[in-house]
Design a protein around this motif. Structure first.
Motif, mmCIF file in Angstrom:
data_model
loop_
_atom_site.group_PDB
_atom_site.id
_atom_site.type_symbol
_atom_site.label_atom_id
_atom_site.label_comp_id
_atom_site.label_asym_id
_atom_site.label_seq_id
_atom_site.Cartn_x
_atom_site.Cartn_y
_atom_site.Cartn_z
ATOM 1 N N ARG A 159 0.853 -1.175 0.000
ATOM 2 C CA ARG A 159 0.000 0.000 0.000
ATOM 3 C C ARG A 159 0.890 1.227 0.000
ATOM 4 N NH1 ARG A 159 -4.777 -0.437 4.421
ATOM 5 N NH2 ARG A 159 -5.186 1.615 3.522
ATOM 6 N N ILE A 160 0.386 2.297 -0.577
ATOM 7 C CA ILE A 160 1.158 3.536 -0.599
ATOM 8 C C ILE A 160 0.313 4.662 -0.004
ATOM 9 C CG2 ILE A 160 2.531 2.850 -2.590
ATOM 10 C CD1 ILE A 160 0.764 4.542 -4.361
ATOM 11 N N PRO A 161 0.969 5.684 0.535
ATOM 12 C CA PRO A 161 0.222 6.789 1.147
ATOM 13 C C PRO A 161 -0.661 7.516 0.127
ATOM 14 C CG PRO A 161 2.537 6.839 1.799
ATOM 15 C CD PRO A 161 2.425 5.832 0.696
ATOM 16 N N ASP A 162 -1.795 7.993 0.617
ATOM 17 C CA ASP A 162 -2.679 8.865 -0.168
ATOM 18 C C ASP A 162 -3.242 8.232 -1.431
ATOM 19 O OD1 ASP A 162 -2.187 10.942 1.682
ATOM 20 O OD2 ASP A 162 -0.340 11.464 0.620
ATOM 21 N N PHE A 163 -3.318 6.903 -1.453
ATOM 22 C CA PHE A 163 -3.957 6.228 -2.586
ATOM 23 C C PHE A 163 -4.708 5.013 -2.020
ATOM 24 C CE2 PHE A 163 -3.021 5.794 -7.427
ATOM 25 C CZ PHE A 163 -4.368 5.672 -7.664
ATOM 26 N N ALA A 164 -6.026 5.122 -1.958
ATOM 27 C CA ALA A 164 -6.848 4.045 -1.406
ATOM 28 C C ALA A 164 -6.608 2.753 -2.190
ATOM 29 C CB ALA A 164 -8.325 4.427 -1.476
ATOM 30 N N PRO A 165 -6.524 1.612 -1.516
ATOM 31 C CA PRO A 165 -6.168 0.347 -2.181
ATOM 32 C C PRO A 165 -7.023 -0.004 -3.388
ATOM 33 C CG PRO A 165 -6.062 0.089 0.184
ATOM 34 C CD PRO A 165 -6.656 1.450 -0.054
ATOM 35 N N LYS A 166 -8.350 0.071 -3.263
ATOM 36 C CA LYS A 166 -9.213 -0.316 -4.380
ATOM 37 C C LYS A 166 -9.004 0.622 -5.576
ATOM 38 C CE LYS A 166 -12.774 -2.407 -6.443
ATOM 39 N NZ LYS A 166 -14.162 -2.246 -5.925
ATOM 40 N N LYS A 167 -8.904 1.908 -5.293
ATOM 41 C CA LYS A 167 -8.696 2.871 -6.383
ATOM 42 C C LYS A 167 -7.337 2.647 -7.037
ATOM 43 C CE LYS A 167 -11.595 6.577 -4.513
ATOM 44 N NZ LYS A 167 -11.858 6.103 -3.156
ATOM 45 N N ARG A 168 -6.336 2.361 -6.230
ATOM 46 C CA ARG A 168 -5.014 2.120 -6.791
ATOM 47 C C ARG A 168 -5.021 0.880 -7.683
ATOM 48 N NH1 ARG A 168 0.252 -0.238 -3.774
ATOM 49 N NH2 ARG A 168 1.742 0.079 -5.460
ATOM 50 N N ALA A 169 -5.741 -0.161 -7.245
ATOM 51 C CA ALA A 169 -5.818 -1.384 -8.040
ATOM 52 C C ALA A 169 -6.470 -1.113 -9.397
ATOM 53 C CB ALA A 169 -6.588 -2.458 -7.275
ATOM 54 N N ILE A 170 -7.559 -0.341 -9.389
ATOM 55 C CA ILE A 170 -8.230 0.011 -10.643
ATOM 56 C C ILE A 170 -7.306 0.846 -11.523
ATOM 57 C CG2 ILE A 170 -10.125 1.345 -11.644
ATOM 58 C CD1 ILE A 170 -11.804 0.582 -9.191
ATOM 59 N N HIS A 171 -6.656 1.829 -10.922
ATOM 60 C CA HIS A 171 -5.750 2.705 -11.673
ATOM 61 C C HIS A 171 -4.606 1.905 -12.305
ATOM 62 C CE1 HIS A 171 -3.569 6.398 -12.659
ATOM 63 N NE2 HIS A 171 -2.480 5.810 -12.189
ATOM 64 N N THR A 172 -4.052 0.978 -11.541
ATOM 65 C CA THR A 172 -2.952 0.155 -12.051
ATOM 66 C C THR A 172 -3.403 -0.669 -13.255
ATOM 67 O OG1 THR A 172 -1.991 0.003 -9.834
ATOM 68 C CG2 THR A 172 -1.269 -1.631 -11.445
ATOM 69 N N ALA A 173 -4.594 -1.251 -13.155
ATOM 70 C CA ALA A 173 -5.131 -2.034 -14.271
ATOM 71 C C ALA A 173 -5.396 -1.150 -15.484
ATOM 72 C CB ALA A 173 -6.405 -2.744 -13.838
ATOM 73 N N LEU A 174 -5.903 0.046 -15.233
ATOM 74 C CA LEU A 174 -6.214 0.960 -16.336
ATOM 75 C C LEU A 174 -4.963 1.363 -17.120
ATOM 76 C CD1 LEU A 174 -9.008 3.155 -14.793
ATOM 77 C CD2 LEU A 174 -8.941 2.476 -17.186
ATOM 78 N N GLN A 175 -3.845 1.443 -16.437
ATOM 79 C CA GLN A 175 -2.611 1.814 -17.126
ATOM 80 C C GLN A 175 -2.202 0.760 -18.152
ATOM 81 O OE1 GLN A 175 -1.644 5.028 -16.415
ATOM 82 N NE2 GLN A 175 -3.515 4.715 -15.244
#
Length: 385
Positions: A105-121
């Motif tokens: 996990r990283i600061p200031d990036f909610a886990p679910k949103k980060r997972a979606i963002h990573t997939a979108l890239q």
């Protein structure tokens, strides 16, 4: 007497509001559709979902959509069970499936949103479809959702009804009707051109839309809201067209919470976002909460003192009558008539439900995926996305 007058005014305002929203249903059946088959990327984020994931992936593999135009990006988000093995098993035998792994996990990036963002890239599709590991789409889900993407459409919201097994299970019917009420607001408000909410179990948008609005923007760190808070960003931009897919083939079924504790924490998570919406939405929610607070208080007082007046009965008649007209139209528009039989019970209990969860949700404590969610975000370890 003053409280009774205020309550009657709020009741009349409530009924007029839902009758206004009623008009939104009438517009949904007139939406234009397309037969085009653009490239699609389906994203599923999974955290310790070994029990739910196999059935979800099996249903995705059976989608009636050209194989060369679809990919399934399955994100293993810090799972400690067999989730990664299940994902890689599908990815190794079906080239439409792509495995993505997040280990920290990283600061200031909610886990679910980060997972979606990573997939979108990594997504190659023009259209992004989102569902959850416990989602159960029919084999025509992808093609049906995509059919709403005419040239001027940027986002499509779908319905994710609860599965009721066995079919006559009383409590599950209560939960299913309550869940339908959320979809009803989403569908009606979308029909009116100002969608208020949606669910991450069934939604889609163009990849270019996500990029144009800056991803999750100011809501990036919010632990919840990868669905309705993102919708808020899109809606408030004021230049994107959003549709609601009311075709039954667009449904993605999911299971109601198996335990009351899970139901409690899920609803607390929903309620926790009340003050994160634009001011006009928050004000509306506050008025709605006040209406239910006064109605619940009046009901407890009247029943406990055996002082049921004509005004009290009038208020309840107006409330339940307006709600039934609205919910009956919603059930028919969304092709889900299974739970209307329990409407009187749900309608009576709803004010108490709103008061309880509306208050507790602001405390900011809930559980998600069997892990405690706290305000502090863990420090990053090694990023292997």
């Amino acid at each position: 007497m003053m409280i009774d007058t205020i309550l009657l005014i709020l009741t009349i305002g409530f009924v007029l509001t839902i009758l206004f929203f009623y008009r939104g249903f009438l517009r949904l059946n007139r939406q234009k559709r397309t037969v085009a088959k653009p490239a699609v990327s389906v994203i599923v984020c999974a955290h310790n979902e070994e029990k739910n994931l196999p059935d979800c992936l099996k249903r995705l593999a059976r989608q009636n959509y050209p194989g060369e135009k679809i990919e399934f990006i399955i994100v293993n988000d810090r799972s400690t069970d067999r989730t990664p093995q299940i994902i890689h098993q599908y990815a190794s035998k079906d080239n439409r499936f792509k495995a993505v792994t997040i280990n920290d996990r990283i600061p200031d990036f909610a886990p679910k949103k980060r997972a979606i963002h990573t997939a979108l890239q990594q997504a190659r599709g023009e259209i992004i479809l989102l569902t959850d590991a416990d989602g159960r789409p029919g084999y025509r889900w992808v093609e049906t959702m995509v059919s709403y993407f005419t040239a001027d459409t940027h986002m499509v919201i779908g319905y994710a009804p609860y599965r009721i097994k066995p079919a006559r299970h009383f409590v599950k019917r209560l939960l299913a009707l309550e869940y339908l009420s959320h979809a009803a607001i989403a569908a009606a408000s979308t029909g009116l051109g100002w969608p208020l909410t949606c669910v991450g179990t069934n939604m889609a948008y163009r990849k270019t839309l996500y990029e144009e609005v800056g991803g999750f923007g100011p809501y990036k760190a919010h632990l919840s809201g990868d669905d309705d808070l993102f919708l808020t960003l899109v809606r408030e931009a004021g230049k994107y067209k959003i549709k609601y897919a009311n075709d039954a083939h667009a449904h993605v079924f999911n299971n109601p919470p198996r335990l009351w504790s899970k139901f409690l924490h899920q609803r607390l998570r929903y309620a926790s976002k009340g003050f994160d919406y634009p001011a006009k939405v928050t004000i509306g929610l506050i008025l709605y909460y006040l209406f239910n607070l006064l109605l619940a208080g009046k009901t407890v007082y009247s029943l406990s003192t055996f002082s049921i007046s004509g005004g009290f009965l009038l208020i309840w008649t107006l409330k339940m009558g307006g709600e039934f007209l609205f919910m009956n139209k919603a059930a028919r528009t969304l092709k889900d008539l299974r739970s209307l039989v329990v409407f009187p019970i749900v309608s009576f209990l709803h004010p108490f439900y709103v008061v309880l969860f509306g208050a507790l949700g602001q405390l900011g404590y809930f559980q998600w995926a069997e892990n405690k969610i706290e305000a502090a975000v863990q420090k990053p370890v090694t990023n292997k996305d």
